[in-house]
Design a protein around this motif. Sequence first.
Motif, short mmCIF file in Angstrom:
data_model
loop_
_atom_site.label_atom_id
_atom_site.label_comp_id
_atom_site.label_asym_id
_atom_site.label_seq_id
_atom_site.Cartn_x
_atom_site.Cartn_y
_atom_site.Cartn_z
N VAL A 6 -12.72 -20.41 2.67
CA VAL A 6 -12.16 -19.13 2.22
C VAL A 6 -13.25 -18.08 2.20
O VAL A 6 -14.33 -18.29 1.63
CB VAL A 6 -11.53 -19.24 0.82
CG1 VAL A 6 -11.01 -17.88 0.35
CG2 VAL A 6 -10.39 -20.25 0.83
N ARG A 30 -9.72 -18.99 6.21
CA ARG A 30 -8.72 -18.37 5.34
C ARG A 30 -9.35 -17.12 4.71
O ARG A 30 -10.50 -17.16 4.26
CB ARG A 30 -8.26 -19.34 4.26
CG ARG A 30 -7.42 -20.49 4.83
CD ARG A 30 -7.27 -21.60 3.82
NE ARG A 30 -6.80 -21.10 2.53
CZ ARG A 30 -7.06 -21.70 1.36
NH1 ARG A 30 -7.82 -22.79 1.33
NH2 ARG A 30 -6.57 -21.21 0.24
N ARG A 32 -9.44 -13.93 2.02
CA ARG A 32 -9.01 -13.30 0.79
C ARG A 32 -9.16 -11.79 0.97
O ARG A 32 -10.27 -11.28 1.14
CB ARG A 32 -9.84 -13.77 -0.41
CG ARG A 32 -9.37 -13.16 -1.73
CD ARG A 32 -10.09 -13.76 -2.91
NE ARG A 32 -9.77 -15.17 -3.06
CZ ARG A 32 -10.38 -15.99 -3.92
NH1 ARG A 32 -11.36 -15.52 -4.69
NH2 ARG A 32 -10.03 -17.25 -4.00
N GLY A 52 -4.88 -14.76 0.45
CA GLY A 52 -4.92 -14.32 -0.93
C GLY A 52 -5.22 -12.84 -1.01
O GLY A 52 -5.83 -12.27 -0.11
N ARG A 54 -6.73 -9.79 -3.71
CA ARG A 54 -7.36 -9.45 -4.98
C ARG A 54 -7.67 -7.96 -4.99
O ARG A 54 -8.43 -7.47 -4.15
CB ARG A 54 -8.68 -10.23 -5.17
CG ARG A 54 -8.55 -11.73 -5.23
CD ARG A 54 -7.89 -12.20 -6.52
NE ARG A 54 -7.97 -13.65 -6.65
CZ ARG A 54 -7.13 -14.50 -6.05
NH1 ARG A 54 -6.16 -14.02 -5.30
NH2 ARG A 54 -7.27 -15.80 -6.22
N CYS A 71 -14.95 -18.20 -3.26
CA CYS A 71 -15.12 -17.93 -1.83
C CYS A 71 -16.48 -18.43 -1.35
O CYS A 71 -17.43 -18.54 -2.12
CB CYS A 71 -15.00 -16.44 -1.55
SG CYS A 71 -13.34 -15.78 -1.84
#
Length: 340
Positions: A6, A30, A32, A52, A54, A71
């Motif tokens: 991530v 992946r 974020r 994801g 944030r 992460c």
Amino acid sequence: MIDNRVVAVFGAYGHTGRFVVECLRERGWRVRFCGRDALRLEQAAAFQPGAGVRVASIDDAASLDAALAGCAAVLNCAGPFCDTAAPLIEAALRAGIHYLDTAAEQQPVLAAFERYDAAAREAGIAVVPAMAFYGGLGDLLASAALGDWIQADSVEIAVALDRWHPTVGTRITGERNKAKRLVIEDERLVELPSPSPSRDWAFPEPFGRQAVAAVPMSEIALLSRHLRTRSAVAYLDQGSLRDVRDADTPAPVATDAGGRSAQVFAIEARVRRGSDVRRLGARGRDIYAVTAPLLVEAMERLLDGRCRDRGTLAAGAAFDPADFLAALAPEPLRLYRGED
């Protein structure tokens, strides 16, 4: 607990950030999505299954900590970097993860070396600023051209674009960046003289011989930290300089499914020692799009142990420059040896 697949991208919905997100996705990472605009984050992440989101702001350290938690690294694609670099580097230090950005401005890059090198070494992480077309690519080309030479009398980097349609972010950064531009003279960083020096430069086709003007950006800051050279300056072709200074020049327009514009570029490093000259260049398409594989390649090399050190690092010092460039050839970069 850190998830090694991530990666946090701050500014993921920006022009360059979108290229970075797609490059990460293609390489199996992946993402974020991080930034201050919740709606734009949700819209950008909607096409990335499992992504994801944030919401985080540079003036809210707790939100940055939450954004980076778990992460493997953070990629900062949100300029102006005079605003965003320091808060994100400090958040990366608190999280104990690598930090990379795409800064073209000299001052935040120099500040990253001066303020955070010791702390990054102590934390066992790398801070790699300016890992982009402007900055890291020129530094890698100059470092690779230097090769087995331990020092040079001069380093010159020249860029030719068939056009420069600046993004909104580029324009905002230009307006905010009022710091004096620096070059290397007598092995020291000094202010670029006014008017800016100009000269002709022989680029490969389709550019040919072009009039260029000194427009040093973050590559000079990087070179000053690891290459031994008496002088260093960077140039941009005069036509592109007029484009970026003209408020009526439109933003880039996508011409393929990947979002790239039709813009083509050449960037070349010329290293001289005495009467010996070495030149190494790269050609490609879309300076914003090519930043993505540069940035992601650097991040992967940090995470898989192909980085030479820890602390604040220039691209040419962090990685084997020739091997790094070869990994990006023939796409997205076509390397060539220049001639005087």
